[in-house]
Design a protein around this motif. Structure first.
Motif, short mmCIF file in Angstrom:
data_model
loop_
_atom_site.label_atom_id
_atom_site.label_comp_id
_atom_site.label_asym_id
_atom_site.label_seq_id
_atom_site.Cartn_x
_atom_site.Cartn_y
_atom_site.Cartn_z
N ILE A 1 0.97 -1.34 0.10
CA ILE A 1 -0.53 0.08 -0.17
C ILE A 1 0.68 1.50 0.11
CG2 ILE A 1 -1.76 1.26 1.17
CD1 ILE A 1 -2.76 -1.35 0.22
N TYR A 2 1.93 1.27 0.82
CA TYR A 2 3.05 2.11 0.50
C TYR A 2 4.36 1.93 0.33
CZ TYR A 2 5.93 6.01 2.67
OH TYR A 2 7.80 6.70 2.58
N LEU A 3 4.62 2.57 -1.04
CA LEU A 3 5.63 1.89 -1.26
C LEU A 3 6.55 2.60 -1.91
CD1 LEU A 3 7.59 -0.95 -2.19
CD2 LEU A 3 6.04 -1.43 -3.84
N PRO A 4 7.64 3.37 -1.91
CA PRO A 4 8.36 4.06 -2.23
C PRO A 4 9.39 3.15 -3.10
CG PRO A 4 9.20 4.26 0.69
CD PRO A 4 8.06 3.56 0.07
N PHE A 5 9.76 3.10 -4.74
CA PHE A 5 10.60 2.38 -5.32
C PHE A 5 10.28 2.68 -6.30
CE2 PHE A 5 8.90 -2.06 -7.43
CZ PHE A 5 10.14 -2.46 -7.10
N MET A 6 11.83 2.20 -6.96
CA MET A 6 12.21 2.88 -8.65
C MET A 6 11.55 4.54 -8.86
SD MET A 6 11.17 -0.99 -10.31
CE MET A 6 12.02 -0.81 -11.53
N GLY A 7 12.41 4.93 -7.95
CA GLY A 7 11.81 6.78 -8.24
C GLY A 7 10.95 6.69 -7.70
N THR A 8 9.72 6.05 -7.21
CA THR A 8 8.86 6.88 -7.02
C THR A 8 7.17 6.36 -5.78
OG1 THR A 8 6.21 7.77 -8.27
CG2 THR A 8 7.24 5.46 -9.27
N TYR A 9 6.34 6.63 -5.57
CA TYR A 9 5.78 5.88 -4.50
C TYR A 9 4.01 5.36 -5.68
CZ TYR A 9 8.50 8.88 -1.64
OH TYR A 9 8.46 9.54 -0.95
N SER A 10 4.19 3.65 -4.80
CA SER A 10 2.86 3.47 -5.01
C SER A 10 1.91 4.73 -4.98
CB SER A 10 2.38 1.71 -4.71
OG SER A 10 2.70 1.86 -2.72
N LYS A 11 0.63 4.31 -5.56
CA LYS A 11 -0.95 5.37 -6.08
C LYS A 11 -1.13 4.81 -4.57
CE LYS A 11 -2.00 7.86 -7.61
NZ LYS A 11 -3.02 7.77 -9.06
N ASP A 12 -2.11 3.68 -4.06
CA ASP A 12 -2.84 3.96 -2.65
C ASP A 12 -1.87 4.43 -2.05
OD1 ASP A 12 -5.33 2.97 -3.48
OD2 ASP A 12 -4.22 0.90 -4.53
N ASP A 13 -3.30 4.88 -0.92
CA ASP A 13 -2.94 5.40 0.95
C ASP A 13 -3.49 4.35 0.91
OD1 ASP A 13 -5.14 6.23 1.25
OD2 ASP A 13 -4.24 8.40 1.93
N TYR A 14 -3.63 3.95 2.85
CA TYR A 14 -3.93 3.20 3.43
C TYR A 14 -5.24 2.96 3.73
CZ TYR A 14 0.14 0.90 5.15
OH TYR A 14 1.85 -0.08 5.02
N GLU A 15 -5.93 4.33 2.93
CA GLU A 15 -7.60 4.32 2.65
C GLU A 15 -8.21 3.79 1.82
OE1 GLU A 15 -8.87 8.32 4.39
OE2 GLU A 15 -10.97 8.04 3.83
N SER A 16 -7.29 4.48 1.05
CA SER A 16 -8.04 4.17 -0.87
C SER A 16 -7.36 2.26 -0.45
CB SER A 16 -7.34 4.51 -1.49
OG SER A 16 -5.45 4.47 -2.17
#
Ligand code: URP
Ligand code: ZN
Ligand code: ZN
Ligand code: ZN
Length: 457
Positions: free
Chosen positions: A62-77
């Motif tokens: 859900i939270y992932l700093p990775f390959m120069g960006t962040y995964s899009k969801d947060d824990y709410e969505s």
């Protein structure tokens, strides 16, 4: 707060019968036919529907700093999407990068989740390096109730660990009695193959599979099995994709290695041709290990039926197609890896597993819920339906027919890898510890109500 689910067919990993379920507060207190409707209770008529234990996704980002960006969801969505799809517990990968300690990672991920998650969650806590401070940190983390670590044999320089670190991590995991989840691909082979491909002018998405062929994953599994054998540690192979890797894991299991295996809904249903679609569409399907040749799929289904593979997860890692995936338009090694599926895993597994005759209902519940609860010490609080366990319940309508689309999804990402796919079945009502989070297919839950679960024995 009281909830009564009437007339549903209760299905667990080892039973199937029609009865009513009475929940008081956060737990199931009584299961019997024809329970009288008490005043003030919320009553759901589940006639003609199944009632499943809340589903568990043992692998999300859900939270992932990775390959120069962040995964899009947060824990709410992310947890709203999970709940709409029938998943009531997630195991998120807490993945601090190299140079960040496990304790800092644990604190960061806890901050991200608390006050936002609408379903319960646990962490596999990442170890991305090992120095003299690490053992004390890992002891502290386990004392806080974390029962699993996460390591990467891939992603050299970012998340990956070397052999000495692998040995030390497994040694302390064994001492502390926790299980270690591992991404198994040989990182040296990947970087060498990537370099060769780029030097030959291969920059498109077809380079992704070519740089991570099945043998690279099989070697990663073989490597982990050797270290697990010599340390005696329990291990959990995440996102196993192909027969070559499965053979290595099963060979180790036969000689006594304590290994559990996870595959993903993506590997069961979509194959490497998707990742090679033109117009850069293939980038939507880039994840690691890569989608494989379709010939692997019947073998993975069979391994689920036979109990050789324990769990079906999503590895939910959402990156937008129009912006984030485009970072790798001219170099496949820069495409953020991941295929989101947290919302659709259960419906896809039901549709292509149960409705199409590949899995019986009991095995479906086992691989999508119960086995994860057992592997990670949540059973019988989660993963089944019996008095005393958390009232995490899914009322499931097998007569529902619908279509998956990014236009109607809740997960926060601009595409869906299963766009246009038909689903045969869907949750109508979902409860988290006795409180409805989905009513008539709509989210009615409470962000922030989700709890961090203790997963130590
Ligand atoms: O491609 C993937 N699997 N992305 C998420 C990170 C990981 O390796 O699990
Ligand atoms: Zn991984
Ligand atoms: Zn090796
Ligand atoms: Zn992952």
């Amino acid at each position: 707060m009281a909830l009564l689910i009437k007339n549903g067919e209760i299905v667990t990993a080892d039973s199937r019968y029609v009865a009513d379920i009475w929940c008081e507060g956060e737990t199931i207190t009584h299961i019997a036919p024809d329970i009288e409707v008490p005043a003030g209770a919320e009553v759901i008529d589940a006639s003609g529907k199944y009632v499943f234990p809340g589903f568990i996704d043992p692998h999300t980002h859900i939270y992932l700093p990775f390959m120069g960006t962040y995964s899009k969801d947060d824990y709410e969505s992310g947890t709203k999407a999970a709940l709409i799809g029938g998943t009531t517990t997630i195991f998120d990968m807490c993945t601090p990068g190299r140079g960040t300690t496990p304790l800092e990672g644990f604190e960061t991920w806890t901050r991200q989740a608390s006050g936002k998650a609408a379903c319960d969650y646990a962490f596999h806590v990442g170890v991305a390096g090992f120095d003299e401070s690490t053992p004390a940190q890992l002891r502290e983390i386990v004392a806080k109730g974390i029962g699993s670590f996460k390591i990467f044999l891939a992603y050299k320089g970012a998340l990956g660990i070397d052999d000495e670190e692998l040995y030390e991590t497994l040694r302390i995991a064994k001492e502390l009695g926790v299980i270690t989840a591992a991404h198994c691909e040989n990182s040296t082979l990947i970087s060498s193959l990537q370099k060769d491909l780029l030097a030959r002018g291969v920059t498109g998405t077809e380079g992704h599979h070519a740089s991570r062929p099945p043998r690279v994953e099989a070697e990663g599994v073989h490597h982990l099995m050797t270290f697990a054998e010599l340390t005696g540690a329990s291990v959990y192979i995440v996102h196993l994709s192909c027969v070559e890797a499965l053979e290595e894991a099963l060979r180790a299991r036969l000689r006594g290695v304590d290994v559990s295996i996870e595959t993903l809904i993506q590997y069961l249903l979509i194959d490497k041709n998707y990742a090679e679609l033109g117009n850069f569409e293939g980038a939507k399907y880039v994840m690691s290990p890569p989608l494989r040749d379709a010939s692997n799929q019947p073998i993975l289904w069979n391994a689920l039926r036979q109990g050789l593979i324990q769990t079906v997860a999503t590895d939910h890692a959402p990156f937008d197609f129009f912006t984030q995936k485009r970072m790798g338009e001219h170099d496949f090694t820069k495409i953020p890896n991941g295929i989101p599926a947290i919302e659709d895993r259960v419906n896809l597994l039901y549709t292509h597993g149960v409705a199409e005759g590949r899995l019986d209902l009991q095995t479906f519940v086992a691989v999508a819920s119960t086995n994860a609860a057992k592997t990670f010490n949540l059973f019988p609080r989660k993963g089944t339906i019996q008095p005393g366990c958390d009232a995490d319940l899914v009322v499931y309508d097998p007569a529902y027919r619908g279509t998956i689309s990014a236009a109607t999804q809740t997960q926060n990402v601009d595409y869906n890898a299963f766009e246009g796919w038909e689903i045969k079945g869907k949750p109508t009502h979902v409860s988290v510890r006795g409180q409805l989070a989905v009513r008539d297919g709509k989210f009615v839950g409470t962000p922030g109500r989700g709890r961090l679960l203790r997963t130590t024995r």
